[in-house]
Scaffold this motif. Structure first.
Motif, mmCIF file in Angstrom:
data_model
loop_
_atom_site.group_PDB
_atom_site.id
_atom_site.type_symbol
_atom_site.label_atom_id
_atom_site.label_comp_id
_atom_site.label_asym_id
_atom_site.label_seq_id
_atom_site.Cartn_x
_atom_site.Cartn_y
_atom_site.Cartn_z
ATOM 1 N N VAL A 42 24.420 -31.464 17.941
ATOM 2 C CA VAL A 42 25.065 -30.191 17.589
ATOM 3 C C VAL A 42 24.106 -29.007 17.713
ATOM 4 C CG1 VAL A 42 26.798 -31.282 16.114
ATOM 5 C CG2 VAL A 42 24.651 -30.494 15.098
ATOM 6 N N GLN A 43 22.907 -29.252 18.212
ATOM 7 C CA GLN A 43 21.959 -28.159 18.394
ATOM 8 C C GLN A 43 22.470 -27.177 19.436
ATOM 9 O OE1 GLN A 43 17.922 -29.209 19.500
ATOM 10 N NE2 GLN A 43 17.202 -27.220 18.775
ATOM 11 N N THR A 44 22.209 -25.911 19.211
ATOM 12 C CA THR A 44 22.627 -24.871 20.150
ATOM 13 C C THR A 44 21.489 -24.525 21.109
ATOM 14 O OG1 THR A 44 21.875 -23.044 18.766
ATOM 15 C CG2 THR A 44 24.144 -23.857 18.395
ATOM 16 N N LEU A 45 21.857 -23.945 22.231
ATOM 17 C CA LEU A 45 20.861 -23.502 23.200
ATOM 18 C C LEU A 45 19.962 -22.426 22.598
ATOM 19 C CD1 LEU A 45 19.794 -23.835 26.068
ATOM 20 C CD2 LEU A 45 21.491 -22.162 26.823
ATOM 21 N N ASP A 46 20.531 -21.524 21.805
ATOM 22 C CA ASP A 46 19.727 -20.478 21.157
ATOM 23 C C ASP A 46 18.679 -21.069 20.234
ATOM 24 O OD1 ASP A 46 21.021 -18.426 22.471
ATOM 25 O OD2 ASP A 46 22.372 -17.958 20.794
ATOM 26 N N SER A 47 19.049 -22.090 19.445
ATOM 27 C CA SER A 47 18.074 -22.677 18.529
ATOM 28 C C SER A 47 16.997 -23.435 19.300
ATOM 29 C CB SER A 47 18.745 -23.573 17.489
ATOM 30 O OG SER A 47 19.198 -24.772 18.064
ATOM 31 N N LEU A 48 17.349 -24.016 20.434
ATOM 32 C CA LEU A 48 16.347 -24.686 21.262
ATOM 33 C C LEU A 48 15.385 -23.671 21.868
ATOM 34 C CD1 LEU A 48 15.035 -27.112 22.524
ATOM 35 C CD2 LEU A 48 16.833 -27.125 24.258
ATOM 36 N N HIS A 49 15.901 -22.535 22.316
ATOM 37 C CA HIS A 49 15.028 -21.472 22.821
ATOM 38 C C HIS A 49 14.036 -21.047 21.740
ATOM 39 C CE1 HIS A 49 16.137 -20.408 26.905
ATOM 40 N NE2 HIS A 49 17.417 -20.576 26.590
ATOM 41 N N ALA A 50 14.506 -20.924 20.499
ATOM 42 C CA ALA A 50 13.624 -20.543 19.393
ATOM 43 C C ALA A 50 12.547 -21.608 19.170
ATOM 44 C CB ALA A 50 14.443 -20.328 18.119
ATOM 45 N N GLU A 51 12.917 -22.879 19.281
ATOM 46 C CA GLU A 51 11.933 -23.951 19.115
ATOM 47 C C GLU A 51 10.883 -23.907 20.223
ATOM 48 O OE1 GLU A 51 13.793 -27.774 18.722
ATOM 49 O OE2 GLU A 51 14.664 -27.253 16.779
ATOM 50 N N ILE A 52 11.305 -23.673 21.445
ATOM 51 C CA ILE A 52 10.352 -23.612 22.558
ATOM 52 C C ILE A 52 9.363 -22.465 22.336
ATOM 53 C CG2 ILE A 52 10.111 -23.114 25.031
ATOM 54 C CD1 ILE A 52 12.729 -24.753 25.434
ATOM 55 N N ALA A 53 9.826 -21.387 21.730
ATOM 56 C CA ALA A 53 8.968 -20.227 21.481
ATOM 57 C C ALA A 53 7.972 -20.458 20.347
ATOM 58 C CB ALA A 53 9.824 -18.998 21.184
ATOM 59 N N THR A 54 8.312 -21.324 19.380
ATOM 60 C CA THR A 54 7.465 -21.462 18.191
ATOM 61 C C THR A 54 6.836 -22.840 18.016
ATOM 62 O OG1 THR A 54 9.386 -22.038 16.833
ATOM 63 C CG2 THR A 54 8.764 -19.703 16.923
ATOM 64 N N HIS A 55 7.424 -23.869 18.582
ATOM 65 C CA HIS A 55 6.929 -25.238 18.426
ATOM 66 C C HIS A 55 6.148 -25.651 19.675
ATOM 67 C CE1 HIS A 55 9.929 -25.060 15.356
ATOM 68 N NE2 HIS A 55 10.135 -26.355 15.232
ATOM 69 N N LEU A 56 5.519 -26.795 19.584
ATOM 70 C CA LEU A 56 4.964 -27.430 20.776
ATOM 71 C C LEU A 56 6.082 -28.291 21.338
ATOM 72 C CD1 LEU A 56 1.491 -28.617 19.439
ATOM 73 C CD2 LEU A 56 1.996 -26.591 20.817
ATOM 74 N N VAL A 57 6.509 -27.993 22.537
ATOM 75 C CA VAL A 57 7.579 -28.759 23.177
ATOM 76 C C VAL A 57 7.040 -29.255 24.507
ATOM 77 C CG1 VAL A 57 9.949 -28.743 24.041
ATOM 78 C CG2 VAL A 57 9.335 -27.324 22.061
ATOM 79 N N PHE A 58 7.109 -30.561 24.683
ATOM 80 C CA PHE A 58 6.637 -31.173 25.918
ATOM 81 C C PHE A 58 7.810 -31.795 26.655
ATOM 82 C CE2 PHE A 58 3.007 -31.134 23.107
ATOM 83 C CZ PHE A 58 2.004 -30.644 23.929
ATOM 84 N N VAL A 59 7.717 -31.769 27.977
ATOM 85 C CA VAL A 59 8.738 -32.406 28.805
ATOM 86 C C VAL A 59 8.056 -33.362 29.771
ATOM 87 C CG1 VAL A 59 10.450 -30.553 28.656
ATOM 88 C CG2 VAL A 59 8.724 -30.495 30.468
ATOM 89 N N ALA A 60 8.810 -34.368 30.173
ATOM 90 C CA ALA A 60 8.403 -35.262 31.250
ATOM 91 C C ALA A 60 9.253 -34.871 32.444
ATOM 92 C CB ALA A 60 8.646 -36.719 30.852
ATOM 93 N N ARG A 61 8.602 -34.632 33.566
ATOM 94 C CA ARG A 61 9.303 -34.212 34.777
ATOM 95 C C ARG A 61 9.153 -35.261 35.868
ATOM 96 N NH1 ARG A 61 9.933 -28.682 33.909
ATOM 97 N NH2 ARG A 61 8.274 -27.793 32.654
ATOM 98 N N LEU A 62 10.253 -35.505 36.523
ATOM 99 C CA LEU A 62 10.261 -36.320 37.732
ATOM 100 C C LEU A 62 10.733 -35.374 38.819
ATOM 101 C CD1 LEU A 62 9.873 -39.103 39.007
ATOM 102 C CD2 LEU A 62 12.260 -39.613 38.444
ATOM 103 N N GLY A 63 9.797 -34.823 39.559
ATOM 104 C CA GLY A 63 10.135 -33.741 40.480
ATOM 105 C C GLY A 63 10.538 -32.526 39.652
#
Length: 167
Positions: A42-63
């Motif tokens: 139920v997380q919103t895109l806006d709240s995820l944007h806020a997390e990316i701005a304030t938290h450490l967020v890591f992603v794994a990329r395949l290409g």
């Protein structure tokens, strides 16, 4: 020749892919608990944007594709809190979750100077519990989340070895 999965810091441009991946990955958790209103769904895109701005967020990329993600922040008591670890179902079981977990731990130590890690997972989530035990986490209690799911709280001293030999 295949591509390698690269782990890096997330950017604001990754938010939509992270949210879609999170929604896909947490379907199995929702099914396990018979609750499709768990927080990751139920997380919103806006709240995820806020997390990316304030938290450490890591992603794994395949290409160009985001195939895994994890978040870390520092709690009120100074412990590094790790959450929303997810790996695309087609890539699960190959150590990517462990790599993301180590990235979050390293980031919390290096960038936020934490000396203790904390995370939680649902009490029926055996695969998650197995991963966290292998990574050196131990249960310290439980609590019922806002979504009604009983969560097992686990902690680890940041100075302990990353992985233990047996699970």
């Amino acid at each position: 020749m295949g591509m390698s999965v690269i782990i890096s810091a997330a950017t604001a441009q990754d938010a939509e892919q992270i949210l879609k991946l999170q929604y896909l990955c947490f379907q199995s958790e929702a099914e396990l608990y018979g609750n499709y209103r768990i927080d990751p769904l139920v997380q919103t895109l806006d709240s995820l944007h806020a997390e990316i701005a304030t938290h450490l967020v890591f992603v794994a990329r395949l290409g160009d594709e985001v195939v895994g993600s994890v978040r870390g922040t520092v709690g009120p008591d100074g412990a590094g809190e790790i959450g929303r670890l997810c790996v695309h179902p087609r890539l699960q079981g190959h150590g990517l979750g462990a790599r993301l977990l180590r990235a979050a731990e390293a980031g919390l130590v290096d960038e936020r100077s934490t000396t203790r890690f904390r995370l939680h997972t649902g009490h029926r989530s055996e695969n998650n519990l197995r991963l966290y035990r292998r990574a050196g986490y131990a249960p310290v209690g439980n609590e019922t989340g806002r979504d009604g799911v009983l969560m097992i709280l686990l902690e680890k001293d940041a100075t302990k070895p990353a992985y233990v030999a047996s699970a």
